[in-house]
Design a protein around this motif. Structure first.
Motif, short mmCIF file in Angstrom:
data_model
loop_
_atom_site.label_atom_id
_atom_site.label_comp_id
_atom_site.label_asym_id
_atom_site.label_seq_id
_atom_site.Cartn_x
_atom_site.Cartn_y
_atom_site.Cartn_z
N LEU A 153 5.17 5.62 8.23
CA LEU A 153 6.31 5.51 9.14
C LEU A 153 6.44 4.12 9.76
O LEU A 153 7.27 3.90 10.64
CB LEU A 153 6.17 6.54 10.27
N ALA A 154 5.60 3.19 9.27
CA ALA A 154 5.60 1.81 9.78
C ALA A 154 5.32 1.75 11.28
O ALA A 154 5.90 0.93 12.01
CB ALA A 154 6.94 1.13 9.45
N LEU A 155 4.42 2.63 11.74
CA LEU A 155 4.06 2.67 13.16
C LEU A 155 2.64 2.20 13.43
O LEU A 155 2.24 2.11 14.59
CB LEU A 155 4.21 4.11 13.70
N SER A 156 1.88 1.90 12.38
CA SER A 156 0.48 1.53 12.58
C SER A 156 0.32 0.21 13.31
O SER A 156 -0.73 -0.07 13.89
CB SER A 156 -0.25 1.47 11.23
N GLY A 157 1.37 -0.63 13.27
CA GLY A 157 1.29 -1.91 13.97
C GLY A 157 1.61 -1.82 15.45
O GLY A 157 1.39 -2.78 16.20
#
Length: 633
Positions: A153-157
């Motif tokens: 979900l491109a939330l790890s950053g």
């Protein structure tokens, strides 16, 4: 509306002052949401809920959400979830709030179940959802799955998600994964992420790595300081913990309540009374730290572990109405450790009379009290009452207390039967050591050998067990078996823990081992010891208990070995280093030696000194030739 929620609603009746502020005021959705903001009382939340139902605004999304949060904040998670379940179109925000409410209270499985329910509805988690869910992951499997989902979900950053992932790996003990994730946050990781990485290192005992990270931080908040101090305290390095606390005082970061509690724990490990008094004074004068139940508990714990039971009692009495069950538990443990068993049991009755409910820790305290004084009937009664009266299932620690109680009282077969009857929990090493020690104390060598053979055959023997087994054989003069056991220890790389006694004089701690000659005042120490021992033997008829020397030596050599035990050297140093009449306080890492115990009783009589001696199990107060333990330890 759910049955649970409806049960809280007041029944319709005459007009009365509404929660909104007027007798007949119309409650709007905005007004209801505003009133619910910050509400943390279940009663107040139910009143506002009733008013919202009457006004027909309870289905408004903002009101519904605030109601859920209000019930959760008041501890009524069941009602918060009931509202969530009946919401016609709950959003990710609704679920995130519920997940956080459960996860933050340690209700991990319900939190993850809510996450699963949310995903099954086709709702996508936000960064806040993942950061609320990750603390509920106790194992790596689910945590890694959420990590993968965060990447997808491109939330790890996101800083919150990354920090929560770091915390998850830290709790699971995967330092490599935690460090890799931490390095991805460079060059400016969030301070919370740094703290999580510090916690990971300290939890695994990698204190040098933690310290390197800590020292390299350009800015440190009090949470970072506390994480590092906690690491040293938890891993038996209290001196470093105190040095770091003092360095914190010299920095621009003011210690908080947690800092003080950790420092007090370090002092308790060292047994340094004067350092403890200094910390107590710091608390009294600190604008940031209050003497509340938490700090009071740490002070009580510190004082009784440093041998100052009177100071512990003074702190307990000074807390007035701020005493919760944790404070009472600390005081009960203090009385138990100092041999005031009847007082500990009396306090148990007092806390019940005040409406407090005992915990499993409470029972560890009172059962220990019974063990230290041989109160077998009382111990049996308390142990049975745990489940029958209080619904507390005994843990390994409670069984251990009972085995110790029965073993010390000579009821070794009953203790052995209790161990064999354990079904839900398995006996641990401490319990087996306790049984072996009882066999040696009461010279039941047959059962001791039976137990030892079982432990060796099943690969359960540790260093303490091997030492006791060796001692059992030595006590009956079976030197061949002693040699065999010691060869097994050597082959297994097991070493006996050396006895060490410490004494604090003028805030400086001196440590001694048997036959120690490393102290700068060694000549004076041995001269004083020889002087005292000559009086002990000549005028009081003390006969050295050479049977305690478990080596194949002649009597003269055994007497010489006994004469230079670490306890005796510490007492001699105390006599030459402190003013006449001052109490001598000594801490030893092992159980008290019976010969040293007898000598210290006589030294207290000869010198008029009070000697407070802490061994691995308890305190001994020697006054005028007698010990507080009544020679039962």
């Amino acid at each position: 509306m759910s049955t649970a929620a409806a049960a809280l609603l007041p029944s319709p009746g005459p007009a009365r002052q509404s929660p909104a502020g007027g007798q007949h005021a119309t409650l709007t959705a905005d007004r209801a949401a505003a009133l619910l903001a910050g509400c943390a009382s279940a009663r107040r939340a139910s009143e506002l809920h009733a008013a919202a139902v009457r006004a027909g605004v309870d289905r408004d999304k903002a009101v519904d959400f605030r109601l859920q949060r209000a019930y959760a904040a008041s501890g009524r998670l069941d009602l918060a979830v009931a509202l969530l379940r009946r919401a016609p179109d709950p959003t990710a925000v609704f679920y995130t709030s519920a997940i956080h409410a459960h996860s933050s209270r340690g209700l991990h499985l319900p939190a993850l179940a809510l996450l699963s329910d949310m995903l099954s509805r086709g709702l996508l988690p936000t960064a806040h959802t993942l950061s609320a869910s990750l603390p509920a992951c106790n194992g790596l499997a689910f945590g890694r799955a959420l990590h993968g989902y965060a990447v997808k979900l491109a939330l790890s950053g996101d800083s919150y998600v990354a920090t929560a992932l770091l915390g998850m790996y830290a709790r699971a003990g995967d330092a490599a994964a935690a460090r890799a994730l931490f390095d991805e946050m460079q060059p400016e990781p969030h301070v919370v992420s740094v703290t999580a990485m510090l916690t990971c290192y300290t939890k695994m005992g990698a204190l040098d790595d933690a310290r390197s990270l800590f020292d390299g931080l350009p800015r440190k908040d009090f949470i970072c300081w506390n994480a590092m101090i906690d690491g040293y305290t938890q891993h038996g390095r209290p001196n470093e913990a105190l040095r770091l606390f003092r360095r914190m005082l010299r920095s621009d970061v003011e210690p908080d309540e947690v800092s003080v509690v950790l420092a007090l724990s370090a002092v308790a490990q060292l047994g340094m009374t004067e350092s403890g008094r200094w910390l107590h004074s710091f608390v009294k004068n600190s604008p940031r730290v209050r003497l509340n139940a938490r700090v009071g508990t740490a002070l009580i714990d510190m004082y009784y572990k440093c041998g100052s039971l009177e100071d512990a009692v003074a702190v307990f009495n000074g807390l007035n109405d701020g005493k919760d069950i944790v404070v009472w538990n600390a005081m009960i443990n203090g009385y138990a450790m100092h041999g005031h068993s009847r007082k500990a049991i009396e306090m148990f009755s007092q806390l019940r009379a005040q409406g407090l409910w005992p915990t499993d820790i409470t029972f560890i305290g009172v059962l220990n009290a019974c063990s230290h004084s041989g109160l077998v009937d009382e111990g049996r009664k308390l142990f049975k009452s745990m489940e029958q009266e209080y619904g507390i299932e005994p843990k390994i620690e409670h069984y251990g207390c009972m085995v110790d109680l029965l073993g010390r009282a000579g009821l070794i077969e009953e203790a052995f039967d209790l161990v064999q009857s354990m079904k839900k929990v398995k006996p641990d090493a401490v319990m087996w050591v306790s049984l072996l020690a009882a066999c040696r104390l009461h010279k039941n060598m047959a059962l001791g050998q039976r137990i030892a053979d079982y432990l060796v055959a099943n690969g359960l023997a540790n260093s303490g067990m091997y030492v006791l087994l060796s001692n059992i054989y030595a006590a009956v003069g079976n030197w061949r078996e002693v040699g065999r056991v010691r060869s097994m220890m050597k082959a297994s790389g097991i070493q006996k823990e050396p006895g060490c006694s410490a004494i604090e004089v003028g805030r400086r701690v001196s440590e001694f081992v048997a036959g120690d000659t490393s102290h700068p005042r060694t000549d004076e120490i041995y001269a004083k010891l020889e002087e005292v021992m000559s009086v002990v033997v000549r005028e009081h008829g003390h006969v050295p208990q050479t049977e305690l020397v478990l080596h194949d030596l002649d009597e003269a050599a055994k007497e010489k070995a006994l004469a230079v035990h670490s306890e005796k050297l510490a007492v001699a140093f105390g006599l030459i280093s402190t003013p006449p009449g001052e109490t001598i306080k000594i801490v030893k890492n092992l159980r008290a030696c019976a010969d040293c115990h007898a000598v210290m009783k006589l030294v207290s009589k000869i010198t008029g000194r009070r000697i407070v001696f802490r061994d691995r199990n308890r305190f001994h107060h020697f006054v005028d030739g007698a010990c507080s333990c009544g020679d039962y330890w």
